[in-house]
Design a protein around this motif. Structure first.
Motif: not given
Length: 153
Positions: A1, A13-16, A18, A23-26, A28, A152
């Motif tokens: 990450m 970060t590379s995954s989410s 905040r 908080e959102f995952r990318l 989403e 991504r």
């Protein structure tokens, strides 16, 4: 990450992502954009006041030299006016440095509110609102890097 940006309120970060307590995952985030609020004329007036504060002693010093050259007085009086005007103009230099630093910080903060918005399946969400233009730029660029297609997968 990979971590792109972190402060007490924001983590990208590379995954989410905040921001704003959410908080959102990318994956989403369907779309991300920014908007600019109305310009704060108070900030602009403050910058103008700082500029006038720097320039006023220079104008007074130049005026003193001009008066000294045009008035019909003794050499001693004329020389006193010229030296006084030059010293007044030079006295601005240390103060000008401090005031110019404040002007620089004013531009870092910006003169309008900036917002980062994101679109998720549920609709549009406000991710961040700030008046700090420098921080906004860092966060928005980090968000762009995190959302780049090469990152991504």
């Amino acid at each position: 990450m990979t971590m792109y940006y972190r402060d007490p309120e924001v983590l990208i970060t590379s995954s989410s992502v905040r921001m704003n307590g959410r908080e959102f995952r990318l994956p989403e985030l369907i779309q991300v954009w920014y908007t600019k609020g109305a310009r704060s004329w108070g900030v602009i007036a403050w910058r103008g006041a700082l500029g006038l504060t720097i320039m006023l002693p220079l104008f007074v010093g130049a005026f003193a030299v001009l008066v000294a050259v045009t008035m019909d007085a003794s050499v001693t009086t004329t020389l006193t006016w010229v030296v006084g005007g030059v010293l007044l103009g030079l006295a601005v230099v240390p103060v000008a440095d401090l005031l110019l630093e404040r002007v620089d910080r004013s531009y870092d903060r910006g003169s309008r509110s900036l917002e980062i918005w994101g679109r998720v399946r549920e609709g549009d969400v406000l991710l961040l609102r700030t008046d700090n233009a420098q921080r906004f730029g860092q966060i928005y660029r980090a968000l762009q890097r995190a959302l780049e297609p090469a990152v991504r997968r």
